[in-house]
Design a protein around this motif. Sequence first.
Motif, PDB file in Angstrom:
ATOM      1  N   TYR A 143      -4.913   4.732   1.873  1.00  0.00           N
ATOM      2  CA  TYR A 143      -3.685   5.503   1.740  1.00  0.00           C
ATOM      3  C   TYR A 143      -3.615   6.644   2.752  1.00  0.00           C
ATOM      4  O   TYR A 143      -2.554   7.209   2.989  1.00  0.00           O
ATOM      5  CB  TYR A 143      -3.545   6.068   0.319  1.00  0.00           C
ATOM      6  N   THR A 150       1.321   5.531   0.598  1.00  0.00           N
ATOM      7  CA  THR A 150       0.854   6.536   1.543  1.00  0.00           C
ATOM      8  C   THR A 150       0.385   7.777   0.800  1.00  0.00           C
ATOM      9  O   THR A 150       0.736   8.003  -0.369  1.00  0.00           O
ATOM     10  CB  THR A 150       1.972   6.934   2.517  1.00  0.00           C
ATOM     11  N   SER A 155      -1.622   1.760   4.816  1.00  0.00           N
ATOM     12  CA  SER A 155      -0.540   2.645   4.392  1.00  0.00           C
ATOM     13  C   SER A 155       0.553   2.764   5.444  1.00  0.00           C
ATOM     14  O   SER A 155       1.697   3.081   5.115  1.00  0.00           O
ATOM     15  CB  SER A 155      -1.102   4.032   4.065  1.00  0.00           C
ATOM     16  N   GLU A 199       0.849  -1.189   0.000  1.00  0.00           N
ATOM     17  CA  GLU A 199       0.000   0.000   0.000  1.00  0.00           C
ATOM     18  C   GLU A 199       0.883   1.236   0.000  1.00  0.00           C
ATOM     19  O   GLU A 199       1.961   1.253   0.602  1.00  0.00           O
ATOM     20  CB  GLU A 199      -0.913   0.006   1.234  1.00  0.00           C
TER      21      GLU A 199
END
Length: 614
Positions: free
Chosen positions: A121, A68, A146, A66
């Motif tokens: 995110y 950010t 995230s 994932e």
Amino acid sequence: MPPQDKLPGRCKAAAFDVFDTLLHRDVAAPADVFAWMEARGHAPAGFAQNRRQAEAEARAAAPGREVTLAEIYARPRLAGLDPAAEIAAERALCVADRRMLALVERCRAAGMAVYAVSDMYLPADAVRALLDGCGFGRWDGVFVSSEYGVQKRSGRLFRVFLQSAGLRPRDVVFFGDDRRADSLGAALAGVHCVHTPGRPPLPAYLPDPETPEQKAMYAWLANRAPDIRDGQERFGFTVLGPLAVSFAAWLQAQAAARPGSRLVLLARDMALVREACRLDGARDTAYLRVSRKSLCPALLMRPMTPQALELLAATLPGQLLRVDEILAFCGFAPGTRLPGYDPGLTFDLRRHPACTPESALGKLLCAVSALSRGPAGEPVRCQAAAARAYLSQFGLERPGTLVVDLGSGGTTQRILQELCGCALHGLYLACDGRLYQNLPRDAADVFLFGGQPAPLWYWMAQPILEYLISEPVGATTGYRMTPQGPAPVQEDASPPAELLAVQRGALRFAREWAASPHRGTALAPDAAIAPFLNMARRPRMEQAACFGDFVFEDGVRFRLAAPRTAGEYLRRPAALAKDFSAARWKVGFLKRLFRLPLPYDGFYALLKHLRDRD
């Protein structure tokens, strides 16, 4: 079984997916948040496309994990932009799922720890702030993909959560809406998942949204309509409210395009729209309590030129009327006789017959006008004076007056112009073919159907719409003089609870929409009327039974669609033809009578075609 009934007693903790489970966005898709930011000026032009592409680039640069929000905003195409604006937009557009809010509280009350686990995110602090802002309160932990570089769908984020919280898989029940990421991902970590249903669907009479405005409004509706338990109030919220607000926005735009103008809304059928205008910020508006009946005495006092005679005929109800009923409508005292005419003689005004001084109707109205000037006409003259005094309070002769009406042929606008001696501009919800025959093209504008005459389905359902948006009081029958000035006289009325519920729902929509992040946007005319027309053509039994019992008045009083039982019609077949002919909402009549899922609108269209052909 609803998810709140599925709390395993042995569990020590409950964990929840966040988006589309605990929280819903007031947009149709997550990426629409970016378009909303751009449209509202919270981001520069081109932001929505750049934001989507930046996320795709960030994910491509970090396969298998994932990303950010900081990584997304580090892409060159978003250089110089602050991600805090996006977090603020998410907060503005997020709303709690009240069913899940109650479930979270129930878990806490049972002594269970509560956690949020999300593939997202956004940073955990931002997700926690979103939950807190929507009323979810304290959490024992918030785990966001995230922050750990792993996702739910692989089961790895669930394992991180279990390890960090010191829990075993059997200690936890997880609630989520996504069968792949939530159900399967939790199963990979040995956690039991209860699938949550997400947002309940909107009523079937709302068509599939096509424009961004429709999609946003329908998402907003879907997030709130399930909380309204009363079916009629929910109908007002989902169908009538958006129509009233969209019409009100159009009226505001029409007024803004004419500096110095003001809106004068005509009773009773513009009451709901007037309130929608007020909630939309309209200031210079007036509400004129008039009806054709209340203005008829004043009109009768005018010189009976051919044009005035034709207007007087158009003012009468479009029904079969006896001579004594015509006299009563014009303001004469009960029992007044018209010399040379049998009180029971009937005139058919249903198809707006031509009225000239030589026609039978013209000769009748000339005789009525002459009668109004003699001793028997004193009540008429008193009512005419009171009507003129009432109208004088509103300054209709002031330039820029825009009269707002439900609309058909512009008759009330023409009456007001005749009585006030000035040209007015009409703003109508809809019209028929008479409007621009009776008024110059530049004297009126129409909201629905591109200004063209409304189609069959609208006129079939128009009495329902008029009843639903009208002020729930009796009709204005005249005026009386008081120490404070002339005041309207209205019939006594006891509005049904169902009508009040529909209007309560519509006004609830208008209030909440005015306070929403989408304030200022409205549906296009065709999209605004489509749900109502869909309901009128294919009503559910709930609407057919409710609206069919409404009592409508147009010179005479009648229920919109109230058939007798099938057994009665078997015994008296002639009654069926009579009742069906009298019903103004014939599709509703058939639906209530046969109670089967049949294409009644098709039957009605065929009957209408055969009748018009004959």
